[in-house]
Design a protein around this motif. Structure first.
Motif, PDB file in Angstrom:
ATOM      1  N   THR A   1       0.160  28.555 -17.443  1.00 53.99           N
ATOM      2  CA  THR A   1       0.404  27.161 -17.045  1.00 53.99           C
ATOM      3  C   THR A   1       1.047  26.374 -18.174  1.00 53.99           C
ATOM      4  N   ARG A   2       0.519  26.550 -19.370  1.00 54.46           N
ATOM      5  CA  ARG A   2       1.037  25.796 -20.517  1.00 54.46           C
ATOM      6  C   ARG A   2       2.451  26.254 -20.905  1.00 54.46           C
ATOM      7  N   ALA A   3       2.673  27.564 -20.961  1.00 55.96           N
ATOM      8  CA  ALA A   3       3.957  28.086 -21.449  1.00 55.96           C
ATOM      9  C   ALA A   3       5.049  28.049 -20.391  1.00 55.96           C
ATOM     10  N   LYS A   4       4.697  28.352 -19.140  1.00 62.18           N
ATOM     11  CA  LYS A   4       5.713  28.494 -18.093  1.00 62.18           C
ATOM     12  C   LYS A   4       5.914  27.221 -17.286  1.00 62.18           C
ATOM     13  N   ILE A   5       4.821  26.546 -16.929  1.00 67.95           N
ATOM     14  CA  ILE A   5       4.929  25.385 -16.041  1.00 67.95           C
ATOM     15  C   ILE A   5       5.132  24.092 -16.836  1.00 67.95           C
TER      16      ILE A   5
ATOM     17  N   GLY B   1      13.593  19.220 -14.466  1.00 69.75           N
ATOM     18  CA  GLY B   1      12.916  18.609 -15.611  1.00 69.75           C
ATOM     19  C   GLY B   1      11.523  18.133 -15.333  1.00 69.75           C
ATOM     20  N   ARG B   2      11.099  18.194 -14.056  1.00 69.16           N
ATOM     21  CA  ARG B   2       9.776  17.643 -13.753  1.00 69.16           C
ATOM     22  C   ARG B   2       8.680  18.497 -14.368  1.00 69.16           C
ATOM     23  N   ASP B   3       8.803  19.831 -14.200  1.00 66.42           N
ATOM     24  CA  ASP B   3       7.784  20.707 -14.759  1.00 66.42           C
ATOM     25  C   ASP B   3       7.739  20.624 -16.268  1.00 66.42           C
ATOM     26  N   THR B   4       8.908  20.506 -16.886  1.00 69.09           N
ATOM     27  CA  THR B   4       8.938  20.507 -18.344  1.00 69.09           C
ATOM     28  C   THR B   4       8.318  19.266 -18.917  1.00 69.09           C
ATOM     29  N   GLY B   5       8.303  18.196 -18.134  1.00 70.68           N
ATOM     30  CA  GLY B   5       7.731  16.964 -18.660  1.00 70.68           C
ATOM     31  C   GLY B   5       6.302  16.725 -18.247  1.00 70.68           C
ATOM     32  N   GLU B   6       5.772  17.614 -17.399  1.00 74.81           N
ATOM     33  CA  GLU B   6       4.444  17.409 -16.864  1.00 74.81           C
ATOM     34  C   GLU B   6       3.404  17.668 -17.949  1.00 74.81           C
ATOM     35  N   ARG B   7       2.413  16.819 -18.047  1.00 72.79           N
ATOM     36  CA  ARG B   7       1.394  16.940 -19.064  1.00 72.79           C
ATOM     37  C   ARG B   7       0.022  16.844 -18.410  1.00 72.79           C
ATOM     38  N   TYR B   8      -0.973  17.274 -19.154  1.00 75.64           N
ATOM     39  CA  TYR B   8      -2.325  17.054 -18.654  1.00 75.64           C
ATOM     40  C   TYR B   8      -2.579  15.567 -18.565  1.00 75.64           C
ATOM     41  N   SER B   9      -3.072  15.148 -17.443  1.00 72.60           N
ATOM     42  CA  SER B   9      -3.478  13.759 -17.279  1.00 72.60           C
ATOM     43  C   SER B   9      -4.482  13.730 -16.143  1.00 72.60           C
TER      44      SER B   9
END
Length: 343
Positions: free
Chosen positions: A52-56, A331-339
């Motif tokens: 999840t962290r590396a790919k998504i 770019g959505r996945d690359t910018g997604e963060r835990y929140s």
């Protein structure tokens, strides 16, 4: 055979009991099953979080490295744990020869040394996750300052734990060969005191996110989800308490090789629950990623089948607008963060 040396047991047997040095009964199989189960669960959880962290999310940092290091140390811990059965763990000590017992004490010392960095790295990831989810914009709040203090306190505690077992005896050989001259610390007292501190640490880590949630403006449904994720850590607290009880009991036992088994597998259960807490916040993102890609795949298959069954004019292109609507914007996945919104 006449002239063969008589094996020496590591403990005098009870009255009327004849030592069995050939094929003694053992309960170590229970420990092996729990060890394999917890290692499997931890490996799957860490793999899911890492993907999840590396790919998504496409964000891999020190926390992720610390979690992988912790899992590698746990794998070594499980390897040594399983190997202890060869040297008498799980058997009554009067059935264990002195030579096997010496080797067992050596491996137990390795396990005690591994426990410190293994557990600290796992708890460090949980604490950093609490910071990134709940306290990103509260750098001067009481909760954030408390969390920073807690991280350093755990680092010092587990560093002290590790050093105390590395230097448990001088010379080190006296750890597994008590007949040698030298000095040793009281490792039973260290285990009991450390286990008590560990309980305080676990409960403090558990209540920090629950305290932070009370002051956050968020939907009730999101609060329930987040609380449920971190409430899994409550079982880690229970495991710590049970492990503490077995630590006290172990310190009063002479039959150490038999009595140590519950202490060992509750240690592994405690560790596994900490790892699950560290990895559970990744699950919603991973499930959404799988669902999204499954929908895209099925839609593409459906369009492909339809295009083969219906004749299109040569200059007409199939309409993939439904697939485009399902796909993630660039770019959505690359910018997604835990929140809190992603949980």
């Amino acid at each position: 055979m006449e002239g063969s040396p008589v094996p020496t047991g590591a403990l005098e047997p009870p009255d009327g009991v004849i030592p069995n040095f050939v094929n003694p009964p053992s309960i170590h199989y229970i420990h092996i099953a729990i060890a394999i189960l917890t290692l499997t669960l931890c490996t799957l959880a860490v793999a899911a979080r890492t993907f999840t962290r590396a790919k998504i999310i496409k964000k891999f940092n020190v926390d992720d490295g610390a979690l992988i290091l912790s899992l590698a140390l746990f794998a070594a811990y499980i390897y040594f744990t399983i190997s202890t059965g060869k040297y008498g763990q799980g058997e009554h000590q009067w059935n264990v020869t002195l030579s096997r017992f010496i080797e067992l004490l050596k491996i137990i010392n390795y396990l005690e040394i591994l426990y410190g960095p293994m557990m600290f790295n796992a708890k460090y990831v949980v604490m950093r996750q609490i910071e990134s989810i709940f306290l990103q914009h509260q750098h001067n709040s009481f909760s954030h300052i408390s969390l920073k203090i807690l991280i350093w306190a755990n680092l010092l505690f587990y560093a002290g734990w590790t050093l105390s077992f590395i230097l448990a005896c001088i010379p080190r050989e006296k750890i597994w060969n008590p007949e040698l001259p030298g000095q040793c610390i009281n490792t039973d007292a260290v285990l009991i005191a450390s286990s008590a501190i560990n309980i305080v640490s676990d409960f403090t880590i558990l209540f920090l996110p629950l305290l932070a949630i009370r002051h956050l403006q968020m939907a009730r449904k999101s609060k329930i989800k987040v609380t449920a994720i971190f409430a899994v850590g409550f079982f880690a607290c229970i495991a710590s308490i049970v492990r503490f009880a077995y630590t006290v009991q172990l310190s009063m036992q002479k039959d150490v090789t038999y009595a140590i088994e519950p202490f060992g597998y509750w240690t592994e259960i405690e560790y596994a629950t900490v790892i699950l807490v560290a990895c559970f916040p990744s699950v919603p993102l991973l499930l959404r990623h799988i669902l999204r890609n499954t929908q895209v795949y099925l839609s593409s298959r459906g369009k492909s089948t339809h295009s083969r069954s219906v004749a299109h004019p040569r200059d007409e292109q199939p309409d993939h607008s439904s697939v485009r609507n399902l796909q993630t914007p660039p770019g959505r996945d690359t910018g997604e963060r835990y929140s809190l919104e992603t949980l």
